[in-house]
Design a protein around this motif. Structure first.
Motif, PDB file in Angstrom:
ATOM      1  N   GLY A  32     -25.322  51.345  11.672  1.00 61.03           N
ATOM      2  CA  GLY A  32     -25.463  52.416  12.093  1.00 61.03           C
ATOM      3  C   GLY A  32     -24.770  52.630  13.654  1.00 61.03           C
ATOM      4  O   GLY A  32     -25.298  51.498  14.378  1.00 61.03           O
ATOM      5  N   ARG A  74     -19.692  54.369   0.910  1.00 57.26           N
ATOM      6  CA  ARG A  74     -20.665  55.045   0.519  1.00 57.26           C
ATOM      7  C   ARG A  74     -21.341  55.067   2.483  1.00 57.26           C
ATOM      8  O   ARG A  74     -20.767  54.342   3.514  1.00 57.26           O
ATOM      9  N   ARG A  76     -24.313  56.655   5.251  1.00 51.98           N
ATOM     10  CA  ARG A  76     -25.686  57.770   5.687  1.00 51.98           C
ATOM     11  C   ARG A  76     -25.364  58.197   6.654  1.00 51.98           C
ATOM     12  O   ARG A  76     -24.386  57.247   7.693  1.00 51.98           O
ATOM     13  N   TYR A  77     -25.889  59.211   6.911  1.00 52.18           N
ATOM     14  CA  TYR A  77     -26.099  59.958   8.241  1.00 52.18           C
ATOM     15  C   TYR A  77     -28.131  60.316   8.564  1.00 52.18           C
ATOM     16  O   TYR A  77     -28.205  60.315   7.668  1.00 52.18           O
ATOM     17  N   ILE A  78     -28.176  59.550   9.530  1.00 59.23           N
ATOM     18  CA  ILE A  78     -29.548  60.383  10.507  1.00 59.23           C
ATOM     19  C   ILE A  78     -28.818  61.117  11.627  1.00 59.23           C
ATOM     20  O   ILE A  78     -27.649  60.760  12.691  1.00 59.23           O
ATOM     21  N   TRP A  85     -26.891  69.401  11.677  1.00 59.26           N
ATOM     22  CA  TRP A  85     -26.082  68.858  10.591  1.00 59.26           C
ATOM     23  C   TRP A  85     -24.693  69.614  10.553  1.00 59.26           C
ATOM     24  O   TRP A  85     -23.644  68.734  10.156  1.00 59.26           O
ATOM     25  N   ALA A 103     -22.972  59.848  -0.410  1.00 53.33           N
ATOM     26  CA  ALA A 103     -23.684  60.180   0.836  1.00 53.33           C
ATOM     27  C   ALA A 103     -24.694  60.546   0.901  1.00 53.33           C
ATOM     28  O   ALA A 103     -25.381  61.104  -0.366  1.00 53.33           O
ATOM     29  N   THR A 104     -25.635  60.145   1.848  1.00 53.48           N
ATOM     30  CA  THR A 104     -27.215  60.588   2.225  1.00 53.48           C
ATOM     31  C   THR A 104     -27.003  61.131   3.487  1.00 53.48           C
ATOM     32  O   THR A 104     -26.666  60.466   4.024  1.00 53.48           O
ATOM     33  N   VAL A 105     -27.769  62.501   3.686  1.00 48.00           N
ATOM     34  CA  VAL A 105     -28.428  62.349   5.408  1.00 48.00           C
ATOM     35  C   VAL A 105     -30.037  61.983   5.359  1.00 48.00           C
ATOM     36  O   VAL A 105     -30.967  63.010   3.756  1.00 48.00           O
ATOM     37  N   PHE A 106     -30.256  61.957   6.089  1.00 50.73           N
ATOM     38  CA  PHE A 106     -31.503  61.530   6.642  1.00 50.73           C
ATOM     39  C   PHE A 106     -31.931  61.836   8.115  1.00 50.73           C
ATOM     40  O   PHE A 106     -31.215  62.299   8.933  1.00 50.73           O
ATOM     41  N   GLU A 120     -23.928  55.319   9.278  1.00 49.42           N
ATOM     42  CA  GLU A 120     -23.704  53.787   8.327  1.00 49.42           C
ATOM     43  C   GLU A 120     -22.720  54.384   7.288  1.00 49.42           C
ATOM     44  O   GLU A 120     -22.995  54.789   6.890  1.00 49.42           O
TER      45      GLU A 120
END
Length: 126
Positions: A32, A74, A76-78, A85, A103-106, A120
């Protein structure tokens, strides 16, 4: 299996005990990454500037590993604030236009209050 560790010299890496990236089994796992300018250890105020800085740091780590942003599979966004966002979308869509990674956002708190985005990635080694 050989494993290679890559550092950006961030003081967080040494204090917390992690690598910016780890190369193993044909993949680069990038930790991250927030929007610090590690040359000056300053954090821009706006989320889009932080997003660009994080991607630049990630790009440098990937290059050192023999990979690049076009090899990301892959991401990942936080983010702590949902409102931050959407302003990042144009930057991210341009950056990952070729790779089109999963992709995934948290939405969660980050380590320090000035941090507005953490990214990340996992990428293939060329």
């Amino acid at each position: 299996m050989s494993v290679r560790h890559i550092s950006t010299g961030s003081p967080f890496e040494a204090r917390i005990g992690y690598s910016r990236a780890v190369v193993a089994d044909g993949l680069v796992h990038v930790a991250g990454t927030t929007g610090y300018d590690y040359a000056t250890m300053t954090m821009p105020e706006h989320v889009t500037d932080q997003c660009r800085n994080a991607l630049a740091t990630i790009g440098q780590a990937l290059a050192e590993a023999g990979s690049g942003l076009d090899d990301v599979v892959r991401v990942r966004y936080i983010l702590p604030d949902r409102a931050d966002w959407e302003p990042c979308w144009p930057i991210l869509s341009e950056c990952f236009a070729r790779a089109l990674p999963a992709a995934t956002v948290f939405f969660a708190d980050l380590q320090n209050p000035e941090m507005k985005i953490e990214i990340e990635v996992t990428a293939r080694v060329r």
